[in-house]
Design a protein around this motif. Structure first.
Motif, PDB file in Angstrom:
ATOM      1  N   LYS A 103       6.306  -1.579  -7.163  1.00 40.38           N
ATOM      2  CA  LYS A 103       6.628  -0.872  -8.418  1.00 40.38           C
ATOM      3  C   LYS A 103       5.387  -0.392  -9.155  1.00 40.38           C
ATOM      4  CE  LYS A 103      11.116  -1.683 -10.152  1.00 40.38           C
ATOM      5  NZ  LYS A 103      11.923  -1.869 -11.352  1.00 40.38           N
ATOM      6  N   THR A 104       4.296  -1.144  -9.034  1.00 41.28           N
ATOM      7  CA  THR A 104       3.117  -0.851  -9.846  1.00 41.28           C
ATOM      8  C   THR A 104       2.006  -0.164  -9.066  1.00 41.28           C
ATOM      9  OG1 THR A 104       2.208  -3.037  -9.326  1.00 41.28           O
ATOM     10  CG2 THR A 104       3.546  -2.855 -11.324  1.00 41.28           C
ATOM     11  N   GLY A 105       2.097  -0.208  -7.724  1.00 45.68           N
ATOM     12  CA  GLY A 105       1.028   0.366  -6.914  1.00 45.68           C
ATOM     13  C   GLY A 105      -0.254  -0.453  -6.953  1.00 45.68           C
ATOM     14  N   ARG A 106      -0.171  -1.685  -7.443  1.00 45.81           N
ATOM     15  CA  ARG A 106      -1.358  -2.539  -7.545  1.00 45.81           C
ATOM     16  C   ARG A 106      -1.082  -3.901  -6.921  1.00 45.81           C
ATOM     17  NH1 ARG A 106      -3.119  -1.672 -13.819  1.00 45.81           N
ATOM     18  NH2 ARG A 106      -4.593  -3.330 -13.295  1.00 45.81           N
ATOM     19  N   PRO A 107      -2.135  -4.584  -6.452  1.00 43.27           N
ATOM     20  CA  PRO A 107      -1.910  -5.930  -5.932  1.00 43.27           C
ATOM     21  C   PRO A 107      -1.438  -6.856  -7.052  1.00 43.27           C
ATOM     22  CG  PRO A 107      -4.271  -5.402  -5.968  1.00 43.27           C
ATOM     23  CD  PRO A 107      -3.540  -4.161  -6.372  1.00 43.27           C
ATOM     24  N   VAL A 108      -0.540  -7.769  -6.705  1.00 41.63           N
ATOM     25  CA  VAL A 108       0.014  -8.699  -7.694  1.00 41.63           C
ATOM     26  C   VAL A 108      -0.147 -10.126  -7.196  1.00 41.63           C
ATOM     27  CG1 VAL A 108       2.095  -9.450  -8.915  1.00 41.63           C
ATOM     28  CG2 VAL A 108       1.697  -7.007  -8.510  1.00 41.63           C
ATOM     29  N   LYS A 109      -0.721 -10.933  -8.051  1.00 44.35           N
ATOM     30  CA  LYS A 109      -0.936 -12.345  -7.708  1.00 44.35           C
ATOM     31  C   LYS A 109      -0.013 -13.223  -8.552  1.00 44.35           C
ATOM     32  CE  LYS A 109      -4.774 -15.605  -8.406  1.00 44.35           C
ATOM     33  NZ  LYS A 109      -6.253 -15.650  -8.334  1.00 44.35           N
ATOM     34  N   MET A 110       0.575 -14.213  -7.896  1.00 43.59           N
ATOM     35  CA  MET A 110       1.461 -15.126  -8.621  1.00 43.59           C
ATOM     36  C   MET A 110       1.125 -16.559  -8.235  1.00 43.59           C
ATOM     37  SD  MET A 110       5.089 -13.104  -8.163  1.00 43.59           S
ATOM     38  CE  MET A 110       5.811 -13.769  -9.650  1.00 43.59           C
ATOM     39  N   TRP A 111       1.271 -17.468  -9.170  1.00 44.24           N
ATOM     40  CA  TRP A 111       1.230 -18.882  -8.826  1.00 44.24           C
ATOM     41  C   TRP A 111       2.169 -19.641  -9.732  1.00 44.24           C
ATOM     42  CZ3 TRP A 111      -2.913 -16.721 -11.469  1.00 44.24           C
ATOM     43  CH2 TRP A 111      -3.327 -17.333 -12.644  1.00 44.24           C
ATOM     44  N   ASN A 139       0.835  -1.199   0.000  1.00 39.17           N
ATOM     45  CA  ASN A 139       0.000   0.000   0.000  1.00 39.17           C
ATOM     46  C   ASN A 139       0.874   1.254   0.000  1.00 39.17           C
ATOM     47  OD1 ASN A 139      -2.296   1.519   0.052  1.00 39.17           O
ATOM     48  ND2 ASN A 139      -2.960   0.883   2.097  1.00 39.17           N
ATOM     49  N   GLN A 140       0.270   2.359  -0.433  1.00 42.58           N
ATOM     50  CA  GLN A 140       1.030   3.607  -0.503  1.00 42.58           C
ATOM     51  C   GLN A 140       1.464   4.100   0.873  1.00 42.58           C
ATOM     52  OE1 GLN A 140      -1.277   2.707  -2.586  1.00 42.58           O
ATOM     53  NE2 GLN A 140      -0.470   3.198  -4.610  1.00 42.58           N
ATOM     54  N   ASP A 141       0.828   3.618   1.936  1.00 40.60           N
ATOM     55  CA  ASP A 141       1.256   4.006   3.286  1.00 40.60           C
ATOM     56  C   ASP A 141       2.354   3.080   3.823  1.00 40.60           C
ATOM     57  OD1 ASP A 141      -0.061   1.675   3.823  1.00 40.60           O
ATOM     58  OD2 ASP A 141      -1.612   2.571   5.084  1.00 40.60           O
ATOM     59  N   GLY A 142       2.833   2.177   2.977  1.00 44.80           N
ATOM     60  CA  GLY A 142       3.929   1.313   3.398  1.00 44.80           C
ATOM     61  C   GLY A 142       3.491   0.006   4.034  1.00 44.80           C
ATOM     62  N   GLN A 143       2.192  -0.168   4.236  1.00 46.31           N
ATOM     63  CA  GLN A 143       1.707  -1.436   4.786  1.00 46.31           C
ATOM     64  C   GLN A 143       1.699  -2.496   3.680  1.00 46.31           C
ATOM     65  OE1 GLN A 143       0.855  -1.956   8.029  1.00 46.31           O
ATOM     66  NE2 GLN A 143       1.438   0.144   8.502  1.00 46.31           N
ATOM     67  N   ILE A 144       2.185  -3.666   4.025  1.00 44.74           N
ATOM     68  CA  ILE A 144       2.250  -4.752   3.040  1.00 44.74           C
ATOM     69  C   ILE A 144       1.357  -5.893   3.510  1.00 44.74           C
ATOM     70  CG2 ILE A 144       3.777  -6.412   1.897  1.00 44.74           C
ATOM     71  CD1 ILE A 144       6.100  -4.401   2.711  1.00 44.74           C
TER      72      ILE A 144
END
Lengths: 163, 762
Positions: B288-296, B227-232
């Protein structure tokens, strides 16, 4: 480079007509999970070896990862989400719970669909017939024993005359 | 079931209720890691190395970034620089420097399939396409796959800064030169020279085991939002949400409190879902993107790059007297750790001789890096390979001395007060009870019939750990209890922990609603692994129960106007005492709960507890096999697994753990193995070619539960899941000797290896 095309597809999914937008590169597994949001269809291998994505397509058991979404226009598709009714769980679902036939549960939707197809074709299988039919479904937790018991318990319930 | 006389009359423990997560799992509603959907989510994918060992000379991501839909491409350089250190992972530890280089390769790729770069795109097809546009220039380097070759001074070196950590006195292992030997440990007891001098027979053999994969059906996955506030926030399928949090904090150089890990339902782990692979990459891509990223992970990547077991080379020398008494053992265990140090050789050393009371022993263990994926824990990590070798040699000794193999094991069995390999005395253990149960079992006393059939037996041992766990419980006015768990539920711990809380309070299982929560919502809890969760989590459930009892007694005392010491909480959940007028009073559990809001408020308690006790568990398996001389195929005709489980909390789930573990062990014995080509590339990274047992590969696995309560646990729990994977390799190997007269020294014994032995003779 692969080309991408958007497809509008209409299928009967779990008894309801559904229209969805898919990518021409989508497998049926991808379309069901990501475009129709049926997350009960599980991806284990994406090449037909594990059976976690098994669905019943036009009455036949298939691995949905090995079918293209583009092939299902007008088709009838049954997934794990369609097994239970407002009255309750299907006998196979109930027996899987009672016989402790699942641990992590990731393979369970595939086993339920595969077993559903088996019992339609052969309502009174032997244990060996169950083991051979389910050989296309991998489970790493249970060692299969309790799954065989659950399928047999459900088969017995389903054979019993309706009250 | 063999019950011991002192077993208390439990009301909930020993019953077989349906699991709380069951309905969601049979309806498809259970949400696993790959099921996460977030608004604006991107999809990530990873480019992997085509070589066994190579220097990365150049990476050009510009073409990939230019593809429409691609939002970011990252490499190792996008992570904060890491110093060497030690990070506790629960089952083992990791050096953050190596961990980050495993997540995305640094200046070198160390195995075929090593992650090199990652892409985030608006669609997973685009992400996959973009991988093909990343240009990487490699300089292939000499590589080493075999553990013994890697130990030679002439071997290609993986890490030029690696020096041997010598944890053995009086050895001449050099500590000051480049090496692939990360660690040399030794434990010694007694005097092996004197022991072997007493022996009438000494057998020394060398064994090798292939690499095996945990084979969980759900591939690794991870979704992150920075998140932009630094929370992950991280959503993932893991055996340890706190372990993921701590690894993320280290790799991203962020405070622990900024990271929240949400454990999703987990589709199998068996030890393999403790290290992070995708989660930190998803986090960097999200930043880097400011968006949630999902990987599998695709299945092939799971095989190429996530934790298989060590391939091992083990030398075992054991001496015995004519009457079968074992007098000395000398073991040398060499475990391939994969690309970075940290195999499970330590547990292999500690478990190897645990089934025997052996006065004189020396065990050397070596942790060796090789150009193969970094190994991870797998069910009783390290124990199957070392115990297999010991059980094979013991079988050969019994055969040479013409002693019944179980009689010989009974003669040498450890018991309370005898000492193990470290010299520490055993608490109450069930080794003899297991051996006796085998000897008395219908299977062991049945006749074998037919040609080329044989029977084998073997023992297995695992410690079952303690470590730290946390839980909270909220008592509701209707008498129901919300149970908050820090342990992720791999195979039934919601049920087993709720059952222990119910038992401790004298309430019913149905009154307790357990749930697994994120790392911001419960105290620190170590991984679900090492068969510790029902054991250590059960301790916490018991302590929660004791605290709730105490609070309810205080409440009743206040209502009755007396001291708490005058009030008693009965094991049936009924509180009794006298009020201040001397009149007998009682509250049922439901009655006192109803009074809570109006007499001082609700009750909520939390417990964080670390236990140093263990639950040593013995298993013994019997295998009947038949060999087809034309095809080399082995059919397992009948299989029985006996195990001391301490106390079976949920006997059906205990049986399920044992059947599942035995099935994995049978797979290792006969059909599973990694196969590398002459370029060091893994050639069987699929479920078709890495042959895990399917339903028609296996016979029914008969289970006999022995219950010798663990004195180090309030309900006698020992932990169950690990021990059953230990005996199968040796039980089947010994059965093959019985069937066709051939002693095998490599596992798995595939049809090809059977035919290699049979064909030249016929």
């Amino acid at each position: 480079m692969a080309t991408s095309e958007k497809l509008v597809i209409t299928s009967n999914i779990n008894g309801e007509e559904r229209t969805f937008l898919a990518d021409s590169r989508d497998s049926l597994l991808e379309a069901l999970r990501e475009r129709v949001n049926l997350k009960g269809v599980k991806e284990g291998c994406n090449n037909g070896n594990c059976g976690a994505c098994a669905v019943i397509l036009n009455g036949r058991l298939v691995n949905s990862c090995c079918v293209m979404a583009a092939e299902v226009e007008g088709a009838t598709i049954e997934t794990v989400e369609g097994l239970a009714t407002p009255e309750g769980l299907a006998p196979l679902q109930q027996c899987f719970l009672e016989e402790a036939a699942l641990q992590c549960g990731i393979c369970t939707p595939g086993f339920l669909m595969s077993s559903t197809a088996l019992l339609r074709e052969n309502p009174a299988p032997t244990d060996d017939e169950v083991r051979f039919w389910l050989a296309g479904n991998l489970c790493r937790c249970t060692g299969y024993d309790k799954i065989i018991l659950a399928v047999q318990a459900a088969a017995e319930q389903m054979r019993a005359p309706k009250k | 079931m063999v019950a011991t006389p002192e077993k208390p009359a439990y009301k909930v423990i020993g019953t077989r209720p349906v699991r709380p997560d069951g309905v969601d799992k049979v309806t498809g509603r259970a949400a696993y890691g790959a099921d996460v959907v977030l608004e604006g989510m991107l999809f990530g994918s990873i480019l992997r190395a085509p070589h066994a060992h190579a220097r990365i000379k150049r990476i050009d991501t510009s073409k990939a970034l230019a593809l429409p839909g691609v939002k970011a491409v990252v490499t190792n350089a996008d992570f904060p620089a890491q110093e060497s250190g030690t990070l506790d992972l629960g089952e083992g530890s990791a050096n953050p420097k190596w961990l980050v280089d495993n997540v995305l390769a640094g200046d070198k790729t160390l195995y075929h399939g090593h992650a090199v770069a990652a892409v985030a795109a608006t669609d997973w097809h685009i992400a996959e396409e973009a991988l093909g546009l990343i240009e990487v220039e490699y300089e292939p380097l000499p590589f080493v796959i075999d553990v013994r070759e890697a130990m030679l001074g002439t071997a290609p070196i993986l890490h030029h800064d690696l020096r041997t950590n010598v944890r053995a006195r009086g050895v001449d292992t050099p500590k000051d030169r480049e090496t692939n030997i990360a660690m040399h440990m030794r434990i010694e007891k007694g005097d092996i020279a004197a022991g072997f001098a007493e022996a009438d027979i000494v057998i020394e053999r060398e064994f090798t085991t292939s690499q095996f994969h945990q084979g969980y059906i759900e591939p690794q996955n991870g979704t992150a939002y920075w998140n932009q506030d630094g929370q992950i926030t991280v959503w993932t399928s893991t055996q340890g949400s706190f372990s993921v949090r701590d690894q993320m904090a280290a790799l991203l150089a962020q405070p622990v409190a900024k990271i929240k890990v949400v454990p999703m339902e987990i589709g199998g782990g068996f030890g393999g879902k403790i290290p992070v692979y995708l989660e930190p990459v998803a986090a960097i891509l999200s930043k880097k993107t400011g968006r949630p990223v999902k990987m599998w992970m695709p299945r092939e990547a799971v095989f190429q790059a996530t934790g298989p077991t060590s391939a091992t080379w083990n030398r075992v020398k054991i001496g015995a007297k004519k009457d079968g008494t074992l007098v000395a053992a000398d073991l040398e265990l060499c475990y391939a750790a994969g690309a970075y140090p940290g195999s499970a050789v330590g547990a292999g050393v500690l478990c190897a001789l645990a089934p025997y009371n052996l006065a004189n022993q020396r065990i050397d263990g070596y942790d060796v890096v090789t150009n193969t994926p970094k190994t991870a824990a797998y069910r009783a990590p390290g124990a199957p390979a070392s115990e297999y070798a010991v059980e094979a040699v013991v079988d050969e000794i019994a055969r040479a001395l013409d002693i019944d193999p179980m009689e010989m094991r009974l003669k040498n069995a450890p018991e309370e007060g005898t000492t193990g390999s470290t010299g520490a005395p055993w608490p109450r253990i069930g080794a003899k009870a297991v051996i006796t149960a085998i000897k008395e079992s219908p299977h062991y006393n049945s006749e074998l019939q037919g040609e080329d059939v044989g029977r084998g037996v073997a023992l297995g041992f695992w410690f079952n750990g303690g470590m730290e766990s946390s839980s909270s419980a909220m008592v509701n006015p209707d008498g129901s209890i919300s149970l908050i768990l820090g342990s992720t539920d791999i195979g039934g711990t919601r049920a087993s922990l709720a059952m222990q809380l119910a038992e401790s309070l004298g309430v019913s299982y149905e009154d307790i609603k357990p749930q697994v929560v994120d790392t911001d919502s419960v105290g620190y809890t170590a991984v679900t692994g090492g068969s510790r969760t029902t054991f250590a989590g059960g301790w916490v459930a018991y302590e929660l129960g004791q605290e709730i009892r105490k609070r309810l007694v205080e409440r009743a005392a206040r209502i009755w106007g007396v001291e708490p010491s005058a009030v008693t909480y009965g094991d049936n959940g009924v509180i009794t005492g006298m009020d201040k007028d001397g009149k007998a009073q009682q509250f049922t559990f439901d009655e006192i709960c109803k009074r809570l809001p109006s007499t001082g408020g609700h009750i909520a308690v939390s417990v964080t507890s670390r236990k140093n006790t263990t639950g040593p568990a013995y298993a013994g398996h019997i295998a009947d096999v038949k060999v087809d001389r034309e095809t080399g195929k082995v059919t397992v005709l009948r299989y029985t697994a006996v195990q001391d489980v301490g106390t079976a909390i949920h006997p059906a789930y205990v049986e399920g753990q044992i059947q599942g573990g035995a099935a994995q062990g049978i797979g290792m014995a006969l059909q599973e193995e990694y196969w590398y080509d002459d370029q060091g590339r893994l050639r069987n990274g699929s479920f078709l070619d890495y042959r895990m047992p399917v339903a028609n590969d296996l016979p029914p696995i008969e289970v006999i539960l022995v219950e010798v309560p663990n004195p180090g646990h309030p309900y006698g729990v020992r932990g169950v899941g690990e021990a059953p994977i230990v005996p199968p390799m040796a039980a089947i190997r010994n059965a093959l000797r019985d069937a066709i007269g051939v002693n095998f020294y490599h596992t798995p014994v595939t049809p090809t290896r059977i035919l290699d032995e049979l064909l030249p003779r016929e």
